[in-house]
Write an enzyme that holds these catalytic residues in place. Structure first.
Site, short mmCIF file in Angstrom:
data_model
loop_
_atom_site.label_atom_id
_atom_site.label_comp_id
_atom_site.label_asym_id
_atom_site.label_seq_id
_atom_site.Cartn_x
_atom_site.Cartn_y
_atom_site.Cartn_z
CG ASP A 81 17.06 -9.66 8.03
OD1 ASP A 81 16.54 -8.56 8.33
OD2 ASP A 81 17.39 -10.51 8.88
N GLY A 82 15.80 -6.82 5.96
CA GLY A 82 16.05 -5.38 5.95
C GLY A 82 17.16 -4.96 6.90
N GLY A 110 0.82 -1.22 0.00
CA GLY A 110 0.00 0.00 0.00
C GLY A 110 0.85 1.26 0.00
CB CYS A 126 -0.49 -0.39 12.19
SG CYS A 126 0.04 -2.06 11.87
CG ASP A 180 4.87 0.43 7.29
OD1 ASP A 180 4.48 0.98 8.33
OD2 ASP A 180 4.11 -0.26 6.57
C1 LIG Z 1 3.67 -3.48 8.52
S1 LIG Z 1 4.11 -4.65 7.33
C2 LIG Z 1 4.51 -3.60 5.95
C3 LIG Z 1 3.30 -3.04 5.27
C4 LIG Z 1 3.66 -2.32 3.98
N1 LIG Z 1 4.63 -1.29 4.18
C5 LIG Z 1 2.43 -1.74 3.34
O1 LIG Z 1 2.17 -0.53 3.46
O2 LIG Z 1 1.69 -2.48 2.68
C6 LIG Z 1 5.67 -5.17 7.86
C7 LIG Z 1 6.38 -6.05 6.87
O3 LIG Z 1 7.70 -6.27 7.37
C8 LIG Z 1 8.14 -7.51 6.88
N2 LIG Z 1 9.33 -7.88 7.67
C9 LIG Z 1 9.42 -8.54 8.85
N3 LIG Z 1 10.70 -8.67 9.23
C10 LIG Z 1 11.45 -8.08 8.27
C11 LIG Z 1 12.85 -7.90 8.06
N4 LIG Z 1 13.74 -8.36 8.94
N5 LIG Z 1 13.25 -7.27 6.95
C12 LIG Z 1 12.36 -6.81 6.04
N6 LIG Z 1 11.03 -6.95 6.17
C13 LIG Z 1 10.58 -7.58 7.27
C14 LIG Z 1 6.93 -8.40 7.04
O4 LIG Z 1 7.03 -9.52 6.18
C15 LIG Z 1 5.80 -7.44 6.67
O5 LIG Z 1 5.45 -7.61 5.32
#
Ligand SMILES: C[S@@+](CC[C@H](N)C(=O)[O-])C[C@H]1O[C@@H](n2cnc3c(N)ncnc32)[C@H](O)[C@@H]1O
Length: 411
Positions: free
Chosen positions: A264-265, A215, A337, A282
């Protein structure tokens, strides 16, 4: 370039440092529900029905948020348990005029456009008469004028329609146009605010570190400012979902400017240090609204307790990585969120400290209070947020929770 590590901290790896410097990990938010009969634990465990994840989430929220929000909590609670409101993010790559007409026929309004009309009105009123300000928008316009500072810009290209406060009408799912592109994307309208706060400028190199399902990536692209956008997510299945979303909304030439990765971010600080003009972080969080309605994949499931307890650590590592991946002078927005201070302000504070101590990089937290006056007719803002802004769910404007905080790398 990475600066020398602070003498007092030596060259300990970041993760080790974070673990030692993060006392809030054992804080009350991550405790289980209180157990009144600890000495009968074994018998209790075999005879008592298992509490559902949704119920456990509500117990933990009641325990913590009644303290954090005091008398505001009952109103937030009932709103979280009630139907959420959506916004329709207009897809500028579709037949925009037709989409806008369709949304306006429903009596929905573009809350971003409306907020800008308010600024223009108060500007011209201030020019006409140098009288005392009568509304917060005027106060804001006046104070920024008197200090000679322009209001921070809001992207004119992002359009998001919502039903007015108190109107609980629903949008229909978007339909594809003649060339198969969808006209709008339904999302919590508060999700657009972190993107607006990022304040993209033409030609920016942008990173969306945790991007799926997409989104906010779509909202970033609506600005028309991304020279290149890198969208990453850890989960392969969620990255596939992100790809599907982007293919349903974007023409080929825009898709070609994207770099979509599964990774992995937390590694981005090493992989692409000092690279991006804008970074959106996010992060995964307790996703408070979802945790109160959906058993499936709920972060309050017993088997996810360890993961839940480690969330602030993960969030901190992701924010640190995002800040390192930004250019000196670059801007980063951290968003969640959840209502939890431990996942919001505390993470921001620890990240600023860590950048200073470990990397000798100064980071400034930017003031976003003008968002309150701009968008107060659409969202309910928490008045006591120490850093950043928090949208509270409210029965008349049931968006959020959405926390967002803007940071600027100074060096
Ligand atoms: C809140 S959601 C993101 C929603 C997205 N930004 C949107 O607006 O549609 C958090 C995301 O972080 C991802 N995530 C979890 N650990 C992560 C990591 N270590 N590195 C990157 N992404 C990660 C999850 O798979 C999830 O899709």
């Amino acid at each position: 370039m990475m600066a020398a590590a602070h003498a007092g901290y030596g060259r300990r790896p970041l993760l080790q440092l974070l673990r030692q410097e993060t006392p809030f990990l054992s804080g009350p938010f991550f405790a289980s529900a209180p157990c009144r009969h600890r000495h009968f634990k074994k018998k209790w465990a075999t005879t008592a029905p298992r509490i559902s994840s949704v119920r456990l989430a509500l117990q933990i929220f009641d325990m913590n948020y009644s303290v954090q929000f005091g008398s505001l909590w009952p109103s937030i609670r009932i709103s979280l348990l009630s139907e959420q409101k959506y916004g329709a993010l207009v897809n500028n790559f579709s037949d925009v005029q037709q989409v806008i007409q369709q949304l306006e026929d429903l009596n929905a309004v573009d809350f971003i456009w409306e907020s800008q009309k308010g600024v223009q009105d108060s500007d011209s009123m201030a020019e006409q008469a140098d009288s005392e300000p009568t509304s917060s928008q005027e106060i804001q316009a006046k104070s920024s004028k008197s200090q000679g500072q322009p209001l921070p810009s809001i992207s004119p290209n992002i359009k998001c329609y919502t039903f007015p406060k108190g109107d609980i009408s629903l949008f229909h799912p978007a339909r594809p146009d003649l060339i198969g592109i969808l006209g709008y994307y339904l999302l919590d309208a508060a999700s657009v605010l972190p993107v607006l706060a990022l304040n993209l400028q033409p030609g920016n190199l942008v990173l969306d570190l945790c991007a799926a399902p997409g989104g906010k990536t779509l909202a970033l692209l609506q600005t028309g400012c991304c020279r290149e956008l890198a969208a990453n997510d850890l989960s392969a299945s969620r990255t596939r979902r992100l790809q599907e979303v982007l293919h349903s909304y974007l023409p080929k030439e825009i898709l070609n400017t994207l770099r979509i990765t599964t990774g992995d971010g937390r590694k981005w600080g090493d992989l692409e240090m000092n690279t991006y003009d804008r970074v959106l972080v996010d992060v995964p969080c307790t996703n408070d609204r979802h945790s109160l309605i959906e058993e499936d994949n709920n972060i309050f499931m017993r088997m996810r307790k360890g993961e839940r307890q480690m969330l602030p650590m993960l969030q901190l590592e992701l924010l640190v990585a995002g800040l390192l991946a930004a250019n000196p002078g670059g801007e980063v927005v951290y968003s969640t969120c959840t209502l939890s201070q431990l996942q919001n302000e505390y993470v921001v504070e620890r990240a600023v400290e860590l950048l200073a101590v470990q990397y000798n990089i100064s980071v400034q937290v930017e003031d976003l209070s003008h968002f309150r006056s701009l968008f107060q007719s659409t969202f309910s803002f928490y008045p006591d947020c120490r850093l950043g802004e928090l949208i509270l769910p409210h029965l008349t404007a049931n968006f959020g929770p959405m926390y967002f905080c803007k940071l600027r790398r100074l060096g």
